[in-house]
Write a protein that holds these residues in place. Sequence first.
Motif, PDB file in Angstrom:
ATOM      1  N   VAL A 454     -81.588  58.351   6.968  1.00 35.44           N
ATOM      2  CA  VAL A 454     -81.497  59.391   5.937  1.00 35.44           C
ATOM      3  C   VAL A 454     -82.858  59.572   5.299  1.00 35.44           C
ATOM      4  CG1 VAL A 454     -80.582  59.874   3.661  1.00 35.44           C
ATOM      5  CG2 VAL A 454     -79.078  59.016   5.444  1.00 35.44           C
ATOM      6  N   ARG A 455     -83.270  60.802   5.172  1.00 39.03           N
ATOM      7  CA  ARG A 455     -84.513  61.128   4.475  1.00 39.03           C
ATOM      8  C   ARG A 455     -84.168  61.763   3.160  1.00 39.03           C
ATOM      9  NH1 ARG A 455     -88.941  60.925   8.008  1.00 39.03           N
ATOM     10  NH2 ARG A 455     -88.793  58.700   8.253  1.00 39.03           N
ATOM     11  N   GLU A 456     -84.842  61.341   2.107  1.00 40.19           N
ATOM     12  CA  GLU A 456     -84.532  61.959   0.822  1.00 40.19           C
ATOM     13  C   GLU A 456     -85.290  63.248   0.633  1.00 40.19           C
ATOM     14  OE1 GLU A 456     -82.687  60.194  -2.152  1.00 40.19           O
ATOM     15  OE2 GLU A 456     -83.569  58.224  -1.896  1.00 40.19           O
TER      16      GLU A 456
ATOM     17  N   HIS B   8     -83.272  68.226  -7.820  1.00 42.34           N
ATOM     18  CA  HIS B   8     -82.332  67.468  -7.041  1.00 42.34           C
ATOM     19  C   HIS B   8     -82.798  67.474  -5.613  1.00 42.34           C
ATOM     20  CE1 HIS B   8     -78.303  67.000  -4.888  1.00 42.34           C
ATOM     21  NE2 HIS B   8     -78.907  65.854  -5.022  1.00 42.34           N
ATOM     22  N   GLY B   9     -83.409  66.395  -5.294  1.00 43.33           N
ATOM     23  CA  GLY B   9     -83.932  66.030  -4.027  1.00 43.33           C
ATOM     24  C   GLY B   9     -84.322  67.116  -3.072  1.00 43.33           C
ATOM     25  N   HIS B  10     -83.429  67.412  -2.203  1.00 46.03           N
ATOM     26  CA  HIS B  10     -83.857  67.936  -0.937  1.00 46.03           C
ATOM     27  C   HIS B  10     -83.699  69.426  -0.875  1.00 46.03           C
ATOM     28  CE1 HIS B  10     -81.865  64.247  -1.380  1.00 46.03           C
ATOM     29  NE2 HIS B  10     -80.717  64.817  -1.216  1.00 46.03           N
ATOM     30  N   LYS B 450     -76.531  66.566   6.631  1.00 49.18           N
ATOM     31  CA  LYS B 450     -75.192  66.011   6.646  1.00 49.18           C
ATOM     32  C   LYS B 450     -74.758  65.739   5.230  1.00 49.18           C
ATOM     33  CE  LYS B 450     -74.481  63.232  10.762  1.00 49.18           C
ATOM     34  NZ  LYS B 450     -74.338  61.828  11.126  1.00 49.18           N
ATOM     35  N   PHE B 452     -73.468  63.185   2.604  1.00 50.11           N
ATOM     36  CA  PHE B 452     -73.389  61.732   2.474  1.00 50.11           C
ATOM     37  C   PHE B 452     -72.668  61.494   1.164  1.00 50.11           C
ATOM     38  CE2 PHE B 452     -74.869  57.535   1.247  1.00 50.11           C
ATOM     39  CZ  PHE B 452     -74.791  56.845   2.433  1.00 50.11           C
ATOM     40  N   LYS B 453     -71.383  61.261   1.222  1.00 49.15           N
ATOM     41  CA  LYS B 453     -70.557  61.228   0.020  1.00 49.15           C
ATOM     42  C   LYS B 453     -70.813  62.514  -0.760  1.00 49.15           C
ATOM     43  CE  LYS B 453     -69.412  57.378   1.612  1.00 49.15           C
ATOM     44  NZ  LYS B 453     -68.308  57.439   2.545  1.00 49.15           N
ATOM     45  N   HIS B 454     -71.327  62.398  -1.995  1.00 48.08           N
ATOM     46  CA  HIS B 454     -71.517  63.621  -2.761  1.00 48.08           C
ATOM     47  C   HIS B 454     -72.864  64.261  -2.535  1.00 48.08           C
ATOM     48  CE1 HIS B 454     -67.775  63.554  -4.797  1.00 48.08           C
ATOM     49  NE2 HIS B 454     -67.926  62.289  -5.122  1.00 48.08           N
ATOM     50  N   ALA B 455     -73.711  63.602  -1.803  1.00 43.90           N
ATOM     51  CA  ALA B 455     -75.045  64.155  -1.595  1.00 43.90           C
ATOM     52  C   ALA B 455     -75.112  64.877  -0.260  1.00 43.90           C
ATOM     53  CB  ALA B 455     -76.071  63.026  -1.628  1.00 43.90           C
ATOM     54  N   VAL B 457     -77.819  65.169   2.723  1.00 43.23           N
ATOM     55  CA  VAL B 457     -79.069  64.501   3.074  1.00 43.23           C
ATOM     56  C   VAL B 457     -79.579  65.024   4.406  1.00 43.23           C
ATOM     57  CG1 VAL B 457     -78.576  62.397   1.802  1.00 43.23           C
ATOM     58  CG2 VAL B 457     -77.821  62.626   4.169  1.00 43.23           C
TER      59      VAL B 457
ATOM     60  N   VAL C  17     -67.136  55.415  -4.497  1.00 40.07           N
ATOM     61  CA  VAL C  17     -67.254  56.860  -4.688  1.00 40.07           C
ATOM     62  C   VAL C  17     -65.919  57.423  -5.185  1.00 40.07           C
ATOM     63  CG1 VAL C  17     -67.647  59.053  -3.533  1.00 40.07           C
ATOM     64  CG2 VAL C  17     -69.078  57.104  -2.991  1.00 40.07           C
ATOM     65  N   GLU C  43     -79.931  59.687  -3.229  1.00 37.20           N
ATOM     66  CA  GLU C  43     -79.729  60.248  -4.543  1.00 37.20           C
ATOM     67  C   GLU C  43     -78.539  61.204  -4.534  1.00 37.20           C
ATOM     68  OE1 GLU C  43     -83.464  61.638  -5.873  1.00 37.20           O
ATOM     69  OE2 GLU C  43     -82.547  62.511  -7.649  1.00 37.20           O
ATOM     70  N   GLY C  44     -77.672  61.070  -5.522  1.00 36.21           N
ATOM     71  CA  GLY C  44     -76.539  61.980  -5.611  1.00 36.21           C
ATOM     72  C   GLY C  44     -75.314  61.508  -4.868  1.00 36.21           C
ATOM     73  N   THR C  45     -75.373  60.288  -4.312  1.00 34.64           N
ATOM     74  CA  THR C  45     -74.238  59.779  -3.565  1.00 34.64           C
ATOM     75  C   THR C  45     -72.971  59.735  -4.423  1.00 34.64           C
ATOM     76  OG1 THR C  45     -75.733  58.421  -2.287  1.00 34.64           O
ATOM     77  CG2 THR C  45     -73.415  57.820  -2.206  1.00 34.64           C
ATOM     78  N   GLY C  47     -72.405  61.559  -7.015  1.00 34.67           N
ATOM     79  CA  GLY C  47     -72.340  62.776  -7.806  1.00 34.67           C
ATOM     80  C   GLY C  47     -73.626  62.985  -8.567  1.00 34.67           C
ATOM     81  N   GLU C  48     -73.789  64.205  -9.004  1.00 32.46           N
ATOM     82  CA  GLU C  48     -75.013  64.587  -9.720  1.00 32.46           C
ATOM     83  C   GLU C  48     -75.202  63.684 -10.936  1.00 32.46           C
ATOM     84  OE1 GLU C  48     -78.125  66.783  -9.157  1.00 32.46           O
ATOM     85  OE2 GLU C  48     -76.302  67.496  -8.195  1.00 32.46           O
TER      86      GLU C  48
END
Lengths: 457, 464, 179, 242
Positions: A454-456, B8-10, B450, B452-455, B457, C17, C43-45, C47-48
Amino acid sequence: MQERHRLGEEEITRELLRPLVTTTPMMWVGFIGLGAVLAIFVFAVSWMFYWGLGVTGLQRPNMWGFMIVNFVFWIGISHAGVMISAILRLTQAEWRRPVTRAAEVMTIFSLMTAMLHPVIHTGRPWRTLYWVFPYDFWRNLWPDVRGPLVWDPSAILTYLTGSTLFLYTTMIPDMALARDRTIGWRKVLYTILALGWRGNERQWKMQTIAGFLLSGLILPVFVSVHSIVSWDFAVSLVPTWHATVFAPYFVIGAIHSGVSAVVTLMALMRWLFRFDHYIRLEHFDAIGRLLIAVGTGWLWFFLLDIFFAIYPQEARELEIMDFRLFQWPFNVLTALIFIFGYFIPVPIWIFQRFRRNVKIMFWTSILVNVGMWAERYWLIKPGLMRKYEWTFDWNWYRPSIVEISIVLGSFALVGFLLLVFSKIFPPISVWEEKEGQHFAQQLQVGKRVVNAIVREF
Amino acid sequence: MATHSHAHGHELQRTWELAPSDVLANGLGWLREVGRRLRTPLLICFVLFVIGILAIVATPLRQGFANRQAWTYVAAAFLYLMSTAAAAPALSTALRVARSHWRRPVNRASEIWGVTLILPFLLYLLLLPTFPGTEDRLSIWFGWPLSPWLWGAILMLALTGAGYLFVWFSSVPDLAIVRDHGTPAQRGLAAWLSRGWVGSHRQWRIYEKVVNNIGVLYVLIYVPVMTVLSSDFIIALIPGYFTAVFPAYFTISSFQAGIALTIVTMAVLRRWGGQADYLGREQFWALGKLLLAFSLLWFYFWWSEFIIFWYGRMPREISVLKLLMAETYRWPFVLSFAMNFALPLLILMWNPIRRSIAGPTVVATIVLLGNLIDRIRLTSAAFSQPDSALLGHAHELHEIPAAYVPGISDLLILVGMLAGALMLVLWTARYLPFPSVAEVVGGLWLRAHKPFKHARVIVVGKPE
Amino acid sequence: MAIREVLGLYRDLDSAVAAADALREAGFSRNEFEVLSNAPYPEGTFGEESGIHRLFVFPLIGAACGFAAGLLITGGTQLSYPLVTGGKPLLSIPPMIIIMYEGTMLGALIFTVLGVLFESRLPWIGRALYDSRITQGYIGILVRTAPEREARAIEALRKANPEDILTEGGKTGQQPARG
Amino acid sequence: MPRWGMVIDLDRCIGCGACVVACQAENNVPINTEDVYHQRRAIAWIRLERYWEGQFPTVKARYIPVPCMQCTYAPCEPVCPVYATYHTTEGINMQVYNRCIGTRYCAVNCHWHVRFFNFWEPKWPDSLKNQLNPDVTVRSRGVMEKCNFCVHRIVKAEQKAKVEGRTLRTDEVTTACAQACPTNAITFGDLDDPNSMVSKLLSQAEKDHRVYRLLEDLGTDPKVYYLKKIDLEASATPKGAH
């Protein structure tokens, strides 16, 4: 091709903290052996303090000798830490994870060892301590900032402070881990060092950003350190020293020897601590490819230095060049530098089969550093021995037993400190390994499953 | 100086969500439409190029090869092309070797500059007779017979050859697309160039190896060529300029200009070439960081030379400093210092600027101009030295010649040669699709967005 | 203290989660709970989250301080003790640049680390619910809320198959309270 | 302000070594035993270099006394981290023993090899202890030392002149080596004073094209001038350093 073994969290923790709790017989051998050499080192330095520099092989015109050569060598080794950890962090190279910690620690210890050399090598070391700190406050006379010997400590102290802080910052989460599973004095130590780390999202975010930010900041320092060390030589008018290329040349040489030293260290750690699951063959493969580029860059600067030293076709430069290229024993030394520093290791590294062989990588990395030590000697000494037209004053330099002990002892010192470190702190960053596991993904391409990350950003 | 504060990140670039057929459609769209639009700029470039050639014939050629000073701007144009157009393909190799996937849409933008190599090669041949032989003067050839003429030409020939091979091989799969789907006018050449490419598994494997290796070969030739050029064109023509770092400075600043050229090309493609899906903030950001790094290196390599000369203060060093930086060419130096180092640093040190399209583009333009001024400064200083100052192993600059002020024909030569290079690129762009379909499609498999849970990535594949 | 803490421990990412989702559903805002783990997740895994920080200010301040210190030391030394060495100008600028550069970088580095510590709220000697199992790989979700909402928080945390739930009063166990 | 300089006429030098001995006595330079000499750590603020010229049997010995050149732009000065060596307003390249910490960088960057390091604690036989010059510091182990144009003599003369309320007279001071030279090969004085012996010698020798300095191309502007040997056989070939 990646023989990646999925490790459990507990397995990672237990294996990586193993050197802290168990001392294998080989580690005892290391402690005792290195300690013995270290004792010789301490004795030699004390002897030299007591009797004065007369006990060395220094004389006119060879005012600088083994200790300065060794100083440059260790400064060079110290460049490994940042090269590996900063550049690989910035490029988000996955294979950095098992090597960053060890490389950073090596930076710090070799830097400390290096700094020892110019201090003990002065005529009055007890006065030299004034010079590291501002000198003679009461007479309002501070160090002369025009001198490269003042640039030196300013750069080295910046680098040492920076890399120590860098190492410490990335070590806080591991201190928390150790805090939670130790008792006794260790618990007290780790509790203090962990600073109350809890591992919430904000702290992790700061940790990640700190990795990038500190890497970005320390890279320019890293380049400046060896450049300034090179200017110790290059700003003087000694023929073959007074070369504009010295700064980048020294830096790339430092990277060459430093990254090779990291390979040596990786092999040793794999062998001593049995970290086979973490320091894997693909890591040797990647670092070997990096070394091909670094080594070739080094060769380019090496040749630039030689060519443009001959270019003016001045008798005084040619005299030294002839001396260092064709006369015994420097002709052998030259060959050694070329063969050990480039022509044996680099062709070997071209083949992936050899890059993935730990033994071969270990021995080639040792070869590189033998070659690089010789290169520093080759760069520094002949210019002094044949300085200008004063044939009346030309002279050989023969290191005394005291200097040889100090050089050998410096290796023991770094090795000993590294061993002590790995008894107290985990030598591989545990949380970064776990992060790697968290971030690992797989991509399905047709029938093939490709390892992914995973890349951020 | 790294990265922070992205809300927010990406940023999820559209490239990686396209299907291979979309990429192919874009590439074919380029071939069908853009070719027509390129006709006018192509014609303008051609006219300027012709004017440039006429200017070369009118002034330097008429004054003869013995008057080296008349050739100053031909040499400047040559060195500038070598520092920009010839350096750009090296960037593509570096990114390939580093195995980064974001570079896939960038590669064509930097590689295509390889097609201009014939122009500097011809200019080099034209410039060779202006050099005196090396028997009686200091040079990196040490009086080797037929130097610098023959050996330099061989090196340049090798570089040109490797460059064309590189451009050719790296675009073979795309040429096959042109062969099969292009307009009849495009097909002929593409069919000949793409040879028997059918895209078999074996061919792809060979393709990857060969392109990589030729790219590395190109870089391995480029660096010695720049070393020799900087030595022949500048160091050896300034008496007492004893410096070993200058070739490194010259090469590194060329890489800097090569990156800048790629960024500008990308910006143009994005704005006028319909490549917005492929050349996004990710690419500009990454190259912006690289440009910043090389701007710092510009300073580093310059400083390495300056501090030694300033500290050493030998008479010959002081006079070189006076000539190149302090007195004669002070303003060109100040300008190039500002444009190659100070401004890029001050602008690009801010991450939000690096992470934009406009930021890196503006800085890249500044760097390209700065590099031009730098090359003009160095060539003017070097080509103003008469033979009498060089022959007999001159070890010191005794008389500092006045600064060379360009005339109108000098400027025409410069503009004409640059337009010539642009003409070659524009012409090639009519036969090659943008983006590079093979490159981009090859990356689609290895990169995914993809959850990744709520993110959301970016997942990057690491084959092998 | 009008704030109560509840810490739910989860064995795996999925349940953690799910617990975060359950908390949000139960009306807890994002800044009422934090996730504790032994290594970062993307980041954000969970939730925000509010990611506002001023870390980038620190290196700039540090650099400015270091630059000023370098300028003072180098300029001051040369001017206050005007000794000529080697015919160099009394105020030699190139050597000053070198030391000022090192000063700038040193300042930036030190302040960055201070900034990282400050923004991570370290060193932290306060008391909060914590469990050493977190460094073992469990994921902890720590809710800080008003006493009257504590029960709701516990309930939400239980929905996602927790390993354990800790409150300030001690363990409450993972099974829903009967009755 | 005087600008001290020295002229050494090689045509007059017979290589007797009186200057070396005089300097040694004047400046409390430690005794160079055979042992120390073989270690190549002998200290000689002015040394006599001897070079052989030509092939046997037409071989010639060439002597050249080498004191510190007192370079105007001395390369040894700026490399000292602690201001232990600096330039006085009278143009003397000064060494401050108290400040010196012994990095030896000045010796590395002195291309005339006229800076000396005290590798050992200096010792004198008892018989010579009363001979030490009270005006000159005895240097301890670990510091650099070098010729300073007998600065204590200059200071003494200047103080005397001040007490008497006058400026320094032309050629009022001279160094120990110049004083001891039996053939007057060494002359010391103020280069800025047109009446001084050194200025006169230089302007005369300038006309005969006999003046040169050692390693002049380094641009350090040494203040020790050499007058070429008048060699009737080899006058055609100008000689550099040896």
